[in-house]
Design a protein around this motif. Structure first.
Motif, PDB file in Angstrom:
ATOM      1  N   TRP A  20     -18.519   0.752 -17.007  1.00  0.00           N
ATOM      2  CA  TRP A  20     -19.692   1.383 -16.413  1.00  0.00           C
ATOM      3  C   TRP A  20     -19.721   2.853 -16.823  1.00  0.00           C
ATOM      4  CZ3 TRP A  20     -23.255  -1.396 -13.485  1.00  0.00           C
ATOM      5  CH2 TRP A  20     -22.869  -2.691 -13.132  1.00  0.00           C
ATOM      6  N   LEU A  21     -20.802   3.241 -17.493  1.00  0.00           N
ATOM      7  CA  LEU A  21     -20.996   4.613 -17.954  1.00  0.00           C
ATOM      8  C   LEU A  21     -22.162   5.201 -17.155  1.00  0.00           C
ATOM      9  CD1 LEU A  21     -20.174   6.753 -20.166  1.00  0.00           C
ATOM     10  CD2 LEU A  21     -22.055   5.814 -21.544  1.00  0.00           C
ATOM     11  N   PRO A  22     -21.888   5.853 -16.025  1.00  0.00           N
ATOM     12  CA  PRO A  22     -22.974   6.307 -15.158  1.00  0.00           C
ATOM     13  C   PRO A  22     -23.690   7.539 -15.713  1.00  0.00           C
ATOM     14  CG  PRO A  22     -20.866   6.976 -14.250  1.00  0.00           C
ATOM     15  CD  PRO A  22     -20.555   6.130 -15.443  1.00  0.00           C
ATOM     16  N   HIS A  23     -24.996   7.602 -15.439  1.00  0.00           N
ATOM     17  CA  HIS A  23     -25.823   8.723 -15.899  1.00  0.00           C
ATOM     18  C   HIS A  23     -26.424   9.485 -14.711  1.00  0.00           C
ATOM     19  CE1 HIS A  23     -25.247   6.829 -19.725  1.00  0.00           C
ATOM     20  NE2 HIS A  23     -26.097   5.843 -19.505  1.00  0.00           N
ATOM     21  N   SER A  24     -25.705   9.500 -13.606  1.00  0.00           N
ATOM     22  CA  SER A  24     -26.172  10.237 -12.439  1.00  0.00           C
ATOM     23  C   SER A  24     -24.997  11.008 -11.848  1.00  0.00           C
ATOM     24  CB  SER A  24     -26.772   9.273 -11.411  1.00  0.00           C
ATOM     25  OG  SER A  24     -27.326   9.990 -10.317  1.00  0.00           O
ATOM     26  N   TYR A  25     -25.193  11.607 -10.675  1.00  0.00           N
ATOM     27  CA  TYR A  25     -24.114  12.388 -10.052  1.00  0.00           C
ATOM     28  C   TYR A  25     -24.189  12.235  -8.541  1.00  0.00           C
ATOM     29  CZ  TYR A  25     -27.105  16.239  -8.381  1.00  0.00           C
ATOM     30  OH  TYR A  25     -28.031  17.000  -7.705  1.00  0.00           O
ATOM     31  N   PRO A  26     -23.130  12.565  -7.799  1.00  0.00           N
ATOM     32  CA  PRO A  26     -23.100  12.257  -6.373  1.00  0.00           C
ATOM     33  C   PRO A  26     -24.200  12.902  -5.545  1.00  0.00           C
ATOM     34  CG  PRO A  26     -20.885  12.689  -7.159  1.00  0.00           C
ATOM     35  CD  PRO A  26     -21.812  13.047  -8.278  1.00  0.00           C
ATOM     36  N   GLY A  27     -24.762  14.013  -5.996  1.00  0.00           N
ATOM     37  CA  GLY A  27     -25.810  14.693  -5.233  1.00  0.00           C
ATOM     38  C   GLY A  27     -27.217  14.297  -5.593  1.00  0.00           C
ATOM     39  N   CYS A  28     -27.398  13.135  -6.230  1.00  0.00           N
ATOM     40  CA  CYS A  28     -28.725  12.735  -6.731  1.00  0.00           C
ATOM     41  C   CYS A  28     -29.681  12.299  -5.623  1.00  0.00           C
ATOM     42  CB  CYS A  28     -28.583  11.616  -7.757  1.00  0.00           C
ATOM     43  SG  CYS A  28     -28.014  10.041  -7.050  1.00  0.00           S
ATOM     44  N   LEU A  29     -29.176  12.095  -4.406  1.00  0.00           N
ATOM     45  CA  LEU A  29     -29.988  11.682  -3.253  1.00  0.00           C
ATOM     46  C   LEU A  29     -30.607  10.301  -3.427  1.00  0.00           C
ATOM     47  CD1 LEU A  29     -31.751  15.065  -2.348  1.00  0.00           C
ATOM     48  CD2 LEU A  29     -29.654  14.096  -1.397  1.00  0.00           C
ATOM     49  N   GLN A  30     -29.919   9.413  -4.136  1.00  0.00           N
ATOM     50  CA  GLN A  30     -30.394   8.044  -4.210  1.00  0.00           C
ATOM     51  C   GLN A  30     -30.464   7.463  -2.799  1.00  0.00           C
ATOM     52  OE1 GLN A  30     -26.509   6.824  -6.243  1.00  0.00           O
ATOM     53  NE2 GLN A  30     -27.105   4.912  -5.258  1.00  0.00           N
ATOM     54  N   HIS A  31     -31.427   6.617  -2.539  1.00  0.00           N
ATOM     55  CA  HIS A  31     -31.666   5.984  -1.240  1.00  0.00           C
ATOM     56  C   HIS A  31     -32.210   6.969  -0.197  1.00  0.00           C
ATOM     57  CE1 HIS A  31     -28.686   2.404  -1.983  1.00  0.00           C
ATOM     58  NE2 HIS A  31     -29.481   2.636  -3.014  1.00  0.00           N
ATOM     59  N   ALA A  32     -32.486   8.191  -0.585  1.00  0.00           N
ATOM     60  CA  ALA A  32     -32.955   9.200   0.358  1.00  0.00           C
ATOM     61  C   ALA A  32     -34.179   9.898  -0.228  1.00  0.00           C
ATOM     62  CB  ALA A  32     -31.851  10.214   0.638  1.00  0.00           C
ATOM     63  N   PRO A  33     -34.896  10.681   0.584  1.00  0.00           N
ATOM     64  CA  PRO A  33     -35.965  11.500   0.007  1.00  0.00           C
ATOM     65  C   PRO A  33     -35.424  12.448  -1.055  1.00  0.00           C
ATOM     66  CG  PRO A  33     -36.149  11.424   2.394  1.00  0.00           C
ATOM     67  CD  PRO A  33     -34.832  10.792   2.052  1.00  0.00           C
ATOM     68  N   ASP A  34     -36.283  12.780  -2.020  1.00  0.00           N
ATOM     69  CA  ASP A  34     -35.969  13.743  -3.079  1.00  0.00           C
ATOM     70  C   ASP A  34     -34.914  13.249  -4.066  1.00  0.00           C
ATOM     71  OD1 ASP A  34     -37.743  15.225  -1.577  1.00  0.00           O
ATOM     72  OD2 ASP A  34     -36.240  16.606  -0.797  1.00  0.00           O
ATOM     73  N   GLU A  35     -34.867  11.934  -4.308  1.00  0.00           N
ATOM     74  CA  GLU A  35     -33.992  11.411  -5.368  1.00  0.00           C
ATOM     75  C   GLU A  35     -34.353  12.065  -6.689  1.00  0.00           C
ATOM     76  OE1 GLU A  35     -33.107   7.206  -7.753  1.00  0.00           O
ATOM     77  OE2 GLU A  35     -34.214   7.172  -5.854  1.00  0.00           O
ATOM     78  N   HIS A  36     -33.330  12.365  -7.496  1.00  0.00           N
ATOM     79  CA  HIS A  36     -33.606  13.031  -8.760  1.00  0.00           C
ATOM     80  C   HIS A  36     -32.538  12.718  -9.807  1.00  0.00           C
ATOM     81  CE1 HIS A  36     -31.044  15.780  -6.414  1.00  0.00           C
ATOM     82  NE2 HIS A  36     -30.497  16.102  -7.578  1.00  0.00           N
TER      83      HIS A  36
END
Length: 452
Positions: free
Chosen positions: A407-423
């Motif tokens: 798994w080669l992830p292209h995001s980071y822990p502060g991306c706010l996935q599942h929450a408002p302001d995902e980025h």
């Protein structure tokens, strides 16, 4: 311009942003009827054309579980003597739980500095678009991939991947490959390129103390009537103490393997409270190599408007995040026995495994191959994690299909996935596209590695 230069230029030019804007505009929420319509359109109008542009034969398959949506599979065959790569992504996103800040709409991609806001930018549209783009750039550069490609998209990952295990078991030949390379979840941090090999699992545990239908006056009954809230608090404290340390051996893995400990030796995790959790372990070991028991919800009476009465019922929902090797089937019986021996037989226990833990061994040959392929491409050394802290359907690929998983992830822990302001962070997307392109380019020259 060389291939990796083209990958970086694709992000710098704004072309990747424009493509991602189209993907984000589809409200593919898997737990809403209108989202199911958007999912079908996303498969037909977004993913199918991109897979066909890679020379794939594309098929849509019904889900054996009525709770889930369809599966989309693309297959490009270049030669029986070539390695076969399986890729994975999910088309669905979570629904809206809260208000996005002014000027942001979840279905409109919006740039604010290096942050690209929109639902699915990090989970998972931005990530699978990076991989689809890397494959396209490689094909345009070479005229051939140099390997056989299979790409599986599911449409219900955000609701627990219903039907995926059964679908994979029924279609082992269709999905058979030498290795899985996929992207989901976060990096270790925004600046650190990361490769992880699996996921922790999760068991949701509900504790119920249902003693009576009514509440009784605390002055008339206090001291002679059992309080379900106090009972529940005591029961929880006997399972996990006030410092986050699990108290039941059956809820822990049998060991921390030496290979896992060695892989995590140089991994630095920013622990906001150094006193929390098992102090025999480093923060990295606690997060990626061990089990944790968290209290997700806890309630009795009405905290907003308390009355002078002993409540009749109390409930708590806990979650065991666990690593591979844990005996999940023993969790509920062990908790029941533990509570009974400590004077809490009145506490009801139910447990449901929401996803399973799995990991590819750290010393698997595909792991060393991938690290070598990525060396020199990233701006700093790639961090290897035996698994990441969250949950993914990795077990489908390791346990059902028998694949090594990278798994080669292209995001980071502060991306706010599942929450408002995902980025999605633009620098991570830029580096991620270069890393994915380099990794895919190396598949054609991978040494023969026996299938698992």
């Amino acid at each position: 311009m060389d291939l990796l230069g083209k990958a970086r230029a694709h992000v710098d030019s704004g072309a990747f942003f424009a493509e991602l804007a189209t993907l984000v505009s589809y409200p593919t929420v898997s737990d809403a009827p209108e989202g199911r319509v958007a999912i079908e359109a996303y498969l037909d109008e977004v993913l199918t054309p991109r897979l066909k542009a890679l020379g794939c034969e594309v098929t849509t398959h019904p889900n054996p579980d009525p709770a889930g949506g369809p599966f989309l599979v693309g297959v490009r065959t270049e030669g029986d003597d070539l390695p076969t790569l399986l890729c994975y992504g999910h088309a669905d996103v979570v629904g809206e739980a809260g208000q996005w800040r002014d000027g942001l709409d979840p279905w409109t991609l919006t740039a604010d500095g290096d942050r690209w806001y929109g639902r699915g930018t990090a989970d998972n549209k931005g990530q699978h678009l990076i991989n689809l783009t890397a494959l396209r750039l490689l094909l345009e550069e070479r005229g051939t991939l140099g390997f056989n490609l299979k790409f599986l998209f599911e449409t219900g990952e955000e609701i627990g991947s219903p039907g995926l295990t059964e679908f994979a078991a029924r279609h082992r030949n269709l999905l058979g490959a030498d290795v899985l390379i996929a992207s989901d979840g976060p990096r270790l941090d925004a600046a650190t390129p990361t490769l992880f090999l699996g996921a922790r699992g999760g068991v949701r545990i509900t504790l119920d103390v249902d003693l009576r239908p009514d509440a009784y006056h605390s002055g008339n009954w206090g001291g002679v009537l059992r309080n379900p809230a106090a009972t529940l608090a005591g029961a929880i404290a006997s399972l996990v103490d006030g410092h986050g340390r699990i108290q039941i051996p059956e809820l822990l893995p049998p060991e921390l393997p030496d290979t896992v400990r060695a892989a995590l030796a140089d991994v630095v995790v920013d622990a906001s409270d150094e006193t929390w959790g098992d102090q025999r372990l480093t923060p990295a070991e606690r997060l990626y190599g061990w089990n944790t028991l968290e209290v997700l919800a806890l309630g009795a009476g009405d905290p907003g408007r308390p009355v002078n009465a002993i409540p009749g019922r109390a409930r708590a929902v806990l979650q065991l995040r666990y690593v591979a090797g844990t005996d999940v089937g023993a969790v509920a019986p062990a908790i029941r026995e533990h509570l009974a021996t400590r004077g809490f037989p009145m506490v009801g226990v139910t447990a449901d495994a929401t996803f399973l833990a799995s990991r590819t061994p750290v010393d698997d040959p595909w792991v060393s191959w991938a690290r070598q392929a990525l060396d020199g491409v990233a701006e700093k050394p790639v961090t290897l994690l035996p698994n990441f802290g969250g949950g993914l359907p990795n077990h489908v690929f390791t346990d059902v299909l028998g694949l090594a998983t990278l798994w080669l992830p292209h995001s980071y822990p502060g991306c706010l996935q599942h929450a408002p302001d995902e980025h999605l962070l633009a620098p991570v997307a830029r580096e991620g596209l270069a890393l994915a392109t380099a990794l895919f380019a190396a598949v054609s020259s991978a040494p023969p590695i026996p299938r698992r």
